[in-house]
Design an enzyme around this catalytic site. Structure first.
Site, PDB file in Angstrom:
ATOM      1  N   ALA A 233       3.943   1.135  12.559  1.00  0.00           N
ATOM      2  CA  ALA A 233       3.645   1.944  11.374  1.00  0.00           C
ATOM      3  C   ALA A 233       2.888   1.103  10.355  1.00  0.00           C
ATOM      4  O   ALA A 233       2.870  -0.125  10.433  1.00  0.00           O
ATOM      5  CB  ALA A 233       4.944   2.479  10.755  1.00  0.00           C
TER       6      ALA A 233
ATOM      7  N   GLU B  22      -0.884  -3.981  15.574  1.00  0.00           N
ATOM      8  CA  GLU B  22       0.482  -4.467  15.739  1.00  0.00           C
ATOM      9  C   GLU B  22       0.876  -4.699  17.191  1.00  0.00           C
ATOM     10  O   GLU B  22       1.733  -5.537  17.469  1.00  0.00           O
ATOM     11  CB  GLU B  22       1.461  -3.487  15.079  1.00  0.00           C
TER      12      GLU B  22
ATOM     13  N   ARG C   5      11.453  10.250 -15.179  1.00  0.00           N
ATOM     14  CA  ARG C   5      11.425   9.911 -13.758  1.00  0.00           C
ATOM     15  C   ARG C   5      10.578   8.663 -13.552  1.00  0.00           C
ATOM     16  O   ARG C   5       9.415   8.624 -13.941  1.00  0.00           O
ATOM     17  CB  ARG C   5      10.823  11.055 -12.937  1.00  0.00           C
TER      18      ARG C   5
ATOM     19  N   GLU D 131      -3.371   0.950  13.347  1.00  0.00           N
ATOM     20  CA  GLU D 131      -2.073   0.274  13.287  1.00  0.00           C
ATOM     21  C   GLU D 131      -1.539  -0.042  14.683  1.00  0.00           C
ATOM     22  O   GLU D 131      -0.967  -1.103  14.914  1.00  0.00           O
ATOM     23  CB  GLU D 131      -1.059   1.133  12.521  1.00  0.00           C
TER      24      GLU D 131
ATOM     25  N   GLU E 243       5.768   8.468  -1.353  1.00  0.00           N
ATOM     26  CA  GLU E 243       5.181   8.124  -0.058  1.00  0.00           C
ATOM     27  C   GLU E 243       5.481   9.190   0.994  1.00  0.00           C
ATOM     28  O   GLU E 243       6.633   9.594   1.178  1.00  0.00           O
ATOM     29  CB  GLU E 243       5.737   6.786   0.437  1.00  0.00           C
TER      30      GLU E 243
ATOM     31  N   GLU F 272       2.541 -10.668   9.786  1.00  0.00           N
ATOM     32  CA  GLU F 272       3.209  -9.837  10.781  1.00  0.00           C
ATOM     33  C   GLU F 272       3.591 -10.671  11.999  1.00  0.00           C
ATOM     34  O   GLU F 272       2.735 -11.114  12.763  1.00  0.00           O
ATOM     35  CB  GLU F 272       2.308  -8.676  11.209  1.00  0.00           C
TER      36      GLU F 272
ATOM     37  N   PRO G 291      12.252  10.972  -1.280  1.00  0.00           N
ATOM     38  CA  PRO G 291      11.664  11.762  -2.358  1.00  0.00           C
ATOM     39  C   PRO G 291      12.393  11.691  -3.699  1.00  0.00           C
ATOM     40  O   PRO G 291      11.893  12.231  -4.690  1.00  0.00           O
ATOM     41  CB  PRO G 291      11.682  13.192  -1.800  1.00  0.00           C
ATOM     42  N   GLY G 292      13.550  11.042  -3.746  1.00  0.00           N
ATOM     43  CA  GLY G 292      14.231  10.910  -5.028  1.00  0.00           C
ATOM     44  C   GLY G 292      13.456  10.061  -6.026  1.00  0.00           C
ATOM     45  O   GLY G 292      13.548  10.273  -7.240  1.00  0.00           O
TER      46      GLY G 292
ATOM     47  N   ARG H  13      12.559  -7.613   8.048  1.00  0.00           N
ATOM     48  CA  ARG H  13      12.313  -6.794   6.869  1.00  0.00           C
ATOM     49  C   ARG H  13      13.131  -7.353   5.711  1.00  0.00           C
ATOM     50  O   ARG H  13      14.360  -7.341   5.746  1.00  0.00           O
ATOM     51  CB  ARG H  13      12.702  -5.339   7.130  1.00  0.00           C
TER      52      ARG H  13
END
Length: 201
Positions: free
Chosen positions: A89, A109, A47, A105, A132, A153, A127-128, A77
Site C-alpha cells: 500500500a 514494494e 474538529r 506501489e 484519508e 522501506e 473517519p473520526g 511500523r
C-alpha cells in the site's frame, strides 16, 4: 391501505457549515487543520482533522493453486512499535490516479506486476479525525520482477495461502485494518463465487 408513517432515508448529503479553518501543521505526507464546524445535527464543534491525498492498497493474488495465495509484506511500523503483516500500500502522488498509484506501489514494494486489475473496496481509514481514503485493488495474473523500494522501506514479502491468512486474521496475528478488510472480502468472494471471480473485469 394507509400510508406508512416511516420517513424514507434521504439520499441527500448532509450539509455542514465550515465556520473557520486554520492549518496548524503541514508535512510531506499530511497536513492538519483545526476547524470550527456547524454540523448537520445543529451542534457547533471544534474538529482537528488530518488531511491526506488518499492511499491505495493492493490485494495481489496468485490463483494458480487450488487455494489462492496472497502477497503479504512484513515491515516495522513505528506507530505500532512492532512489525506488522500487511498488504502492499501507499499514498497517491500529486497528479496520479488511483490505478497508476496501485501499479507503482506494487512494483516499488514487491517487484511484482499484474495482468488484471479491479477496484473492489473504498473506505475511510479512520473517519473520526482523518480524511484519508483507501482504495483496494484486486491484482491477479502476477509475474515477478525487481522491487524498487524507497530508502526507508525494509520489506519482507511472502505469498501465503488464503486459508492461512484468514486464520492469522482470526487469531489476531494480522492487526492491520486494510489487510483484514481486504482478506475477508477475498475469502467471502472465493467461497461464494469461486476463483473465477478473481479475474472478472
Amino acid at each position: 391501505m394507509p400510508k406508512s408513517s416511516k420517513k424514507k432515508a434521504s439520499s441527500k448529503k448532509p450539509s455542514a457549515r465550515l465556520i473557520s479553518s486554520r492549518t496548524v501543521y503541514r508535512g510531506p505526507v499530511f497536513w492538519i487543520t483545526t476547524d470550527q464546524v456547524h454540523e448537520p445535527g445543529g451542534v457547533k464543534v471544534r474538529r482537528d482533522l488530518i488531511h491526506h491525498s488518499g492511499s491505495v492498497v493492493v490485494l495481489a493474488v496468485d490463483d494458480k493453486d487450488a487455494a489462492p495465495r496472497v502477497l503479504l509484506e512484513r515491515q516495522y511500523r513505528h506507530a505500532a512499535n512492532d512489525y506488522l503483516w500487511e498488504l502492499p500500500a501507499g499514498r497517491i502522488d500529486p497528479g496520479e490516479n488511483e490505478l497508476d498509484a496501485a501499479r507503482r506501489e506494487l512494483i516499488e514494494e514487491t517487484g511484482y506486476r499484474a495482468q488484471h486489475w479491479r477496484r473492489i473496496l473504498k473506505f475511510y481509514a479512520s473517519p473520526g479525525f482523518m480524511a484519508e481514503t483507501m482504495s483496494v485493488f484486486l491484482a491477479s495474473g502476477l509475474r515477478r520482477g525487481k522491487a524498487e523500494p524507497e530508502d526507508d522501506e525494509v520489506i519482507q514479502k511472502r505469498l501465503v495461502p488464503l486459508p492461512k491468512i484468514v486464520s492469522m486474521v482470526m487469531k489476531g496475528t494480522i492487526q492491520d485494518g486494510k489487510t483484514i478488510s481486504s482478506v475477508l472480502w477475498l475469502d467471502h468472494t472465493v467461497r461464494t463465487q469461486g476463483k473465477a471471480a478473481l479475474t472478472k473485469p
